[in-house]
Motif scaffolding. Structure first.
Motif, PDB file in Angstrom:
ATOM      1  N   TYR A  37       0.838  -1.200   0.000  1.00 29.01           N
ATOM      2  CA  TYR A  37       0.000   0.000   0.000  1.00 29.01           C
ATOM      3  C   TYR A  37       0.878   1.257   0.000  1.00 29.01           C
ATOM      4  CZ  TYR A  37      -3.812   3.207   1.203  1.00 29.01           C
ATOM      5  OH  TYR A  37      -4.728   4.236   1.190  1.00 29.01           O
ATOM      6  N   VAL A  38       1.928   1.246   0.808  1.00 26.04           N
ATOM      7  CA  VAL A  38       2.829   2.397   0.912  1.00 26.04           C
ATOM      8  C   VAL A  38       3.551   2.640  -0.405  1.00 26.04           C
ATOM      9  CG1 VAL A  38       4.997   3.190   1.948  1.00 26.04           C
ATOM     10  CG2 VAL A  38       3.148   2.357   3.406  1.00 26.04           C
ATOM     11  N   ASP A  39       3.989   1.579  -1.087  1.00 22.49           N
ATOM     12  CA  ASP A  39       4.687   1.747  -2.368  1.00 22.49           C
ATOM     13  C   ASP A  39       3.810   2.482  -3.375  1.00 22.49           C
ATOM     14  OD1 ASP A  39       6.906   0.450  -1.414  1.00 22.49           O
ATOM     15  OD2 ASP A  39       6.410  -1.493  -2.309  1.00 22.49           O
ATOM     16  N   GLY A  87      -7.411  13.484   1.982  1.00 21.62           N
ATOM     17  CA  GLY A  87      -7.320  12.064   2.312  1.00 21.62           C
ATOM     18  C   GLY A  87      -5.986  11.477   1.902  1.00 21.62           C
ATOM     19  N   LEU A  88      -5.499  11.896   0.740  1.00 19.72           N
ATOM     20  CA  LEU A  88      -4.195  11.420   0.277  1.00 19.72           C
ATOM     21  C   LEU A  88      -3.087  11.892   1.213  1.00 19.72           C
ATOM     22  CD1 LEU A  88      -2.547  10.020  -2.016  1.00 19.72           C
ATOM     23  CD2 LEU A  88      -2.339  12.297  -3.052  1.00 19.72           C
ATOM     24  N   LEU A  89      -3.120  13.167   1.598  1.00 17.46           N
ATOM     25  CA  LEU A  89      -2.102  13.697   2.496  1.00 17.46           C
ATOM     26  C   LEU A  89      -2.187  13.039   3.877  1.00 17.46           C
ATOM     27  CD1 LEU A  89      -2.308  17.478   1.527  1.00 17.46           C
ATOM     28  CD2 LEU A  89      -0.622  15.780   0.779  1.00 17.46           C
ATOM     29  N   HIS A  90      -3.415  12.789   4.339  1.00 16.87           N
ATOM     30  CA  HIS A  90      -3.606  12.127   5.630  1.00 16.87           C
ATOM     31  C   HIS A  90      -3.031  10.711   5.588  1.00 16.87           C
ATOM     32  CE1 HIS A  90      -5.816   9.889   8.781  1.00 16.87           C
ATOM     33  NE2 HIS A  90      -5.754  11.030   9.431  1.00 16.87           N
ATOM     34  N   ALA A  91      -3.298   9.978   4.506  1.00 17.75           N
ATOM     35  CA  ALA A  91      -2.774   8.612   4.369  1.00 17.75           C
ATOM     36  C   ALA A  91      -1.249   8.617   4.307  1.00 17.75           C
ATOM     37  CB  ALA A  91      -3.357   7.953   3.113  1.00 17.75           C
ATOM     38  N   TYR A  92      -0.697   9.590   3.589  1.00 22.91           N
ATOM     39  CA  TYR A  92       0.768   9.680   3.485  1.00 22.91           C
ATOM     40  C   TYR A  92       1.391   9.943   4.851  1.00 22.91           C
ATOM     41  CZ  TYR A  92       5.346  10.951   1.615  1.00 22.91           C
ATOM     42  OH  TYR A  92       6.692  11.012   1.347  1.00 22.91           O
ATOM     43  N   ASN A  93       0.804  10.860   5.600  1.00 26.49           N
ATOM     44  CA  ASN A  93       1.329  11.162   6.938  1.00 26.49           C
ATOM     45  C   ASN A  93       1.185   9.964   7.881  1.00 26.49           C
ATOM     46  OD1 ASN A  93       2.044  13.800   6.285  1.00 26.49           O
ATOM     47  ND2 ASN A  93       0.054  14.625   6.845  1.00 26.49           N
ATOM     48  N   LEU A  94       0.105   9.192   7.696  1.00 23.69           N
ATOM     49  CA  LEU A  94      -0.145   8.048   8.570  1.00 23.69           C
ATOM     50  C   LEU A  94       0.758   6.874   8.260  1.00 23.69           C
ATOM     51  CD1 LEU A  94      -1.983   6.701  10.737  1.00 23.69           C
ATOM     52  CD2 LEU A  94      -3.495   6.010   8.856  1.00 23.69           C
ATOM     53  N   TYR A  95       0.939   6.575   6.978  1.00 29.78           N
ATOM     54  CA  TYR A  95       1.634   5.338   6.592  1.00 29.78           C
ATOM     55  C   TYR A  95       3.095   5.522   6.191  1.00 29.78           C
ATOM     56  CZ  TYR A  95      -2.867   2.925   6.531  1.00 29.78           C
ATOM     57  OH  TYR A  95      -4.077   2.383   6.890  1.00 29.78           O
ATOM     58  N   VAL A  96       3.470   6.742   5.772  1.00 31.12           N
ATOM     59  CA  VAL A  96       4.811   6.939   5.249  1.00 31.12           C
ATOM     60  C   VAL A  96       5.700   7.718   6.217  1.00 31.12           C
ATOM     61  CG1 VAL A  96       6.196   7.871   3.353  1.00 31.12           C
ATOM     62  CG2 VAL A  96       3.942   6.845   2.888  1.00 31.12           C
ATOM     63  N   LYS A  97       5.197   8.835   6.745  1.00 30.07           N
ATOM     64  CA  LYS A  97       6.029   9.672   7.614  1.00 30.07           C
ATOM     65  C   LYS A  97       6.273   9.020   8.971  1.00 30.07           C
ATOM     66  CE  LYS A  97       5.403  14.238   5.627  1.00 30.07           C
ATOM     67  NZ  LYS A  97       4.993  15.639   5.891  1.00 30.07           N
TER      68      LYS A  97
END
Length: 249
Positions: A27-29, A239-249
């Motif tokens: 999912y992260v990739d 939603g995209l930014l929230h997911a990125y902050n949750l799963y990537v950062k």
């Protein structure tokens, strides 16, 4: 007509075991690639929708517990969906509360004229004032084509299937509840991390399957209609930014 099958139930359970837990790495990739395109363009709304992401949650207030309570009180009026013994549905907007499929399922051809003449809030919507008010005033749709409660009974399963040949996050799914032992699995990604009150765009071109191994009815909503583009662009970007902050950062 699909009857209950112990063999099929066992098959779905085994598939879930093979795909547990959620494949965060995959999912992260994909998320990184989609996020990169968005940051570079700041306006690639369609790139997000048409990306290989299996789901994307959006953030907006929702009285999901009250909505679940309204739906649960109507369980006696739910009907079998797609002739499956364990999957039931009830329409709040559509041809009637019992017409849970697309018009073609009933010998009709979907058209603007059909929607204008035959589709409206159903008789059951009057028993769901909180849900109806939220949809009308707090959700980003100009109008609807189908609004349904979707019930998966305890012990119920849905076999692997796809609903769309095109890779896109078009279906809007709302989790009014999500029992701990109920799994919504996307092939290759495993059980989706869904919590009660989650609103998410779902890419139903992937094989997906479900099993409710709890003692609690699982009730979600699926919504189709004409979206307010400005509202959804903002929600999807956030939603995209929230997911990125949750799963990537």
């Amino acid at each position: 007509k699909q009857e209950y099958s112990e063999e099929a139930a066992t098959e779905v359970k085994e598939l879930i075991k093979q795909q547990t837990p959620f494949n965060k790495g995959l999912y992260v990739d994909i998320l990184k690639e989609v996020h990169k395109k968005y940051i570079e363009s700041k306006d690639h709304f369609e790139d997000i929708i048409l990306s290989p992401l299996p789901f994307l949650k959006i953030q907006t207030p929702i009285p999901f517990q009250e909505m679940y309570d309204e739906a649960a009180r109507l369980i006696p009026f739910f009907v079998k969906h797609r002739d499956m013994w364990n999957w039931e549905s009830l329409c709040l907007w559509g041809l009637s509360h019992a017409h849970t499929g697309v018009p073609e399922d009933y010998g009709m051809i979907e058209s603007d004229e059909l929607e204008d003449e035959y589709m409206d809030w159903t008789d059951m919507s009057k028993f769901c004032p909180i849900t109806k008010n939220w949809l009308l005033h707090d959700f980003g749709h100009e109008n609807f084509t189908r609004v349904r409660f979707m019930l998966l009974n305890p012990g119920g399963y849905i076999l692997p299937h796809t609903d769309n040949d095109r890779c896109e996050m078009v279906a809007i799914n709302i989790a009014l509840n999500m029992p701990a032992k109920c799994d919504f699995v996307v092939d290759g990604f495993g059980p989706m991390p869904i919590d009660p009150g989650d609103i998410f765009l779902f890419n139903n071109s992937y094989d997906h399957f479900l099993f409710n191994d709890s003692t609690v009815p699982r009730i979600h909503m699926i919504i189709y209609g004409i979206r307010k583009q400005k509202w959804w662009k903002e929600k999807i970007a956030n939603g995209l930014l929230h997911a990125y902050n949750l799963y990537v950062k």
